[in-house]
Design an enzyme around this catalytic site. Structure first.
Site, PDB file in Angstrom:
ATOM      1  N   HIS A  71      -7.247  18.255  92.188  1.00 32.30           N
ATOM      2  CA  HIS A  71      -8.070  17.208  92.804  1.00 32.30           C
ATOM      3  C   HIS A  71      -7.405  16.637  94.048  1.00 32.30           C
ATOM      4  O   HIS A  71      -6.199  16.430  94.095  1.00 32.30           O
ATOM      5  CB  HIS A  71      -8.406  16.099  91.801  1.00 32.30           C
ATOM      6  CG  HIS A  71      -7.257  15.265  91.325  1.00 32.30           C
ATOM      7  ND1 HIS A  71      -6.876  14.091  91.948  1.00 32.30           N
ATOM      8  CD2 HIS A  71      -6.412  15.414  90.274  1.00 32.30           C
ATOM      9  CE1 HIS A  71      -5.860  13.554  91.301  1.00 32.30           C
ATOM     10  NE2 HIS A  71      -5.557  14.341  90.281  1.00 32.30           N
ATOM     11  N   ASP A 188       0.119  13.191  93.214  1.00 36.18           N
ATOM     12  CA  ASP A 188      -0.934  13.326  92.209  1.00 36.18           C
ATOM     13  C   ASP A 188      -2.271  13.192  92.936  1.00 36.18           C
ATOM     14  O   ASP A 188      -2.691  12.085  93.259  1.00 36.18           O
ATOM     15  CB  ASP A 188      -0.754  12.241  91.152  1.00 36.18           C
ATOM     16  CG  ASP A 188      -1.885  12.173  90.141  1.00 36.18           C
ATOM     17  OD1 ASP A 188      -2.651  13.142  90.042  1.00 36.18           O
ATOM     18  OD2 ASP A 188      -1.997  11.132  89.476  1.00 36.18           O
ATOM     19  N   GLU A 222     -11.453  12.823  90.229  1.00 42.33           N
ATOM     20  CA  GLU A 222     -10.611  12.928  89.039  1.00 42.33           C
ATOM     21  C   GLU A 222      -9.967  11.606  88.671  1.00 42.33           C
ATOM     22  O   GLU A 222      -9.869  11.261  87.488  1.00 42.33           O
ATOM     23  CB  GLU A 222      -9.533  13.996  89.259  1.00 42.33           C
ATOM     24  CG  GLU A 222      -8.813  14.441  87.979  1.00 42.33           C
ATOM     25  CD  GLU A 222      -7.631  13.557  87.600  1.00 42.33           C
ATOM     26  OE1 GLU A 222      -7.127  13.716  86.477  1.00 42.33           O
ATOM     27  OE2 GLU A 222      -7.208  12.702  88.420  1.00 42.33           O
ATOM     28  N   GLU A 223      -9.532  10.841  89.658  1.00 44.90           N
ATOM     29  CA  GLU A 223      -8.822   9.588  89.379  1.00 44.90           C
ATOM     30  C   GLU A 223      -9.713   8.533  88.720  1.00 44.90           C
ATOM     31  O   GLU A 223      -9.202   7.559  88.170  1.00 44.90           O
ATOM     32  CB  GLU A 223      -8.205   9.021  90.663  1.00 44.90           C
ATOM     33  CG  GLU A 223      -7.043   9.827  91.214  1.00 44.90           C
ATOM     34  CD  GLU A 223      -5.792   9.802  90.339  1.00 44.90           C
ATOM     35  OE1 GLU A 223      -5.800   9.098  89.313  1.00 44.90           O
ATOM     36  OE2 GLU A 223      -4.818  10.488  90.678  1.00 44.90           O
ATOM     37  N   ASP A 242      -2.150  20.000  87.980  1.00 44.77           N
ATOM     38  CA  ASP A 242      -1.977  18.576  88.266  1.00 44.77           C
ATOM     39  C   ASP A 242      -0.489  18.276  88.131  1.00 44.77           C
ATOM     40  O   ASP A 242       0.326  19.176  87.893  1.00 44.77           O
ATOM     41  CB  ASP A 242      -2.836  17.739  87.314  1.00 44.77           C
ATOM     42  CG  ASP A 242      -3.304  16.425  87.929  1.00 44.77           C
ATOM     43  OD1 ASP A 242      -2.533  15.851  88.713  1.00 44.77           O
ATOM     44  OD2 ASP A 242      -4.420  15.985  87.617  1.00 44.77           O
ATOM     45  N   HIS A 322       1.685   7.478  90.104  1.00 41.87           N
ATOM     46  CA  HIS A 322       0.870   6.309  90.448  1.00 41.87           C
ATOM     47  C   HIS A 322       1.708   5.188  91.061  1.00 41.87           C
ATOM     48  O   HIS A 322       1.308   4.025  91.042  1.00 41.87           O
ATOM     49  CB  HIS A 322       0.073   5.802  89.247  1.00 41.87           C
ATOM     50  CG  HIS A 322      -1.123   6.650  88.941  1.00 41.87           C
ATOM     51  ND1 HIS A 322      -2.158   6.218  88.163  1.00 41.87           N
ATOM     52  CD2 HIS A 322      -1.462   7.904  89.339  1.00 41.87           C
ATOM     53  CE1 HIS A 322      -3.075   7.175  88.072  1.00 41.87           C
ATOM     54  NE2 HIS A 322      -2.663   8.210  88.779  1.00 41.87           N
TER      55      HIS A 322
END
Length: 346
Positions: A71, A188, A222-223, A242, A322
């Protein structure tokens, strides 16, 4: 397999991805770059109705279709309201801890194509002024954005064209070190996208045909949980590429490719995980098998969306996900090599 990969290409492409803003729902710019690169490499490219990309690589066997996903969408924010002071209150896009973006530079993207710079701050940003500055809870209600323009009121901000619903992207602060470390926000999952394109570049450069036809799915939501909830129905199995999680009782490092056996959505397909482990051993790759306790992937979304597939999850190790993330070129190469071994195996 690793010695057949183009490290320079992977690093150049990951830098291009990381420096292109793409919070979930605001991926049109980066998807144009994905399409341009896929077509430059000579592959067929189409899009889904919600803006995900599908790249097709013909294989020797057209009856069994192997899907690969990654993603491009990232964490970000959106203008929630404009305060009378001229500050912006924002709402988060994706799941991050507010303290990880405090003091971060950002950009506000208006609907008419303007971009304005700003900084994420608390509502009590200075300990010289506010007695509770250090203790103030870092939560949405206590965060705001200071715009780098001559604004002193809500009216001034609106005059710039900034409005509720405008997207906000965070400065990735990308650094690729000579020692192989890659520091940046949004590894990510732009690291995973770079891994897939590293595979595509190798297949094209060496004129290799994979065993099975590949459908590569580049997702854009995706997030926020529904990235690959829809897949082309001909896909039989899907490998999500991922980030590999690090920390607590996990074994992964930034130099490894992580093979996920189970995450918060449950265990991954037994046969696919076993095959990935055996290929990693055969190729002499630095790999680990881990459990991700608070994690979901494109495979998770695809299965919840009712797709009739088997699924697995791999990725290069990423530290401080994150937040201010870091990986290493060895992790990228190990992940790409494992993916290549899988698509070239019977």
């Amino acid at each position: 397999m690793k010695n057949r990969l183009n490290q320079q290409y992977i690093l150049q492409f990951i830098y291009q991805l990381l420096t292109t803003p793409s919070p979930s729902g605001f991926c049109h710019q980066i998807m144009r770059k994905i399409e341009d690169e896929a077509t430059r490499l000579g592959y067929s490219y189409t899009t889904t109705k919600k803006g995900c990309g599908v790249i097709t690589v013909p294989g020797k066997d057209h009856d069994h279709i192997l899907g690969l996903s990654a993603h491009v969408d990232t964490l970000g924010a959106m203008v929630r309201s404009i305060k009378e002071s001229g500050m912006i209150r924002f709402t988060p896009i994706g799941g991050y801890v507010m303290s990880t973006i405090e003091g971060e530079y950002c950009k506000i993207h208006t609907r008419d194509g303007q971009t304005y710079a700003g900084t994420v701050l608390t509502t009590q940003p200075s300990p010289h002024v506010y007695a509770e500055a250090r203790e103030q809870k870092r939560e949405e209600a206590n965060m705001e954005i200071r715009i780098d323009e001559m604004v002193k009121s809500k009216k001034d901000v609106e005059a710039l064209g900034i409005a509720v619903g405008d997207f906000i992207s965070f400065d990735p602060r990308t650094v690729i070190g000579e020692n192989g470390f890659i520091k940046s926000r949004h590894l990510d999952d732009k690291a995973g996208v770079a891994v897939i394109f590293g595979l595509l570049e190798m297949l094209r450069r060496e004129n290799i045909t994979p065993v099975h036809t590949l459908k590569i799915f580049i997702s854009t939501y995706e997030e926020v949980g529904h990235g690959a909830s829809y897949l082309p129905p001909e896909i039989d199995e899907l490998i999500a590429v991922d980030m590999g999680s690090m920390g607590e009782d996990l074994c992964c490092t930034e130099q490894d490719v992580s093979i996920c056996a189970k995450d918060s959505s449950g265990p991954y397909d037994y046969d696919m995980v076993t095959k990935l482990i055996n290929l990693a051993k055969k190729e002499g790759l630095s790999y680990v098998v881990d459990i991700y306790p608070f994690y979901g992937s494109d495979v998770s979304a695809a299965l919840k969306g009712g797709n009739n597939i088997r699924g697995a999850l791999i990725g290069p190790g990423v530290h401080a996900s994150h937040s201010m993330e870091r990986t290493h070129v060895e992790g990228l190469l190990n992940a790409t090599a494992l993916l290549a071994a899988y698509v070239l195996s019977e």
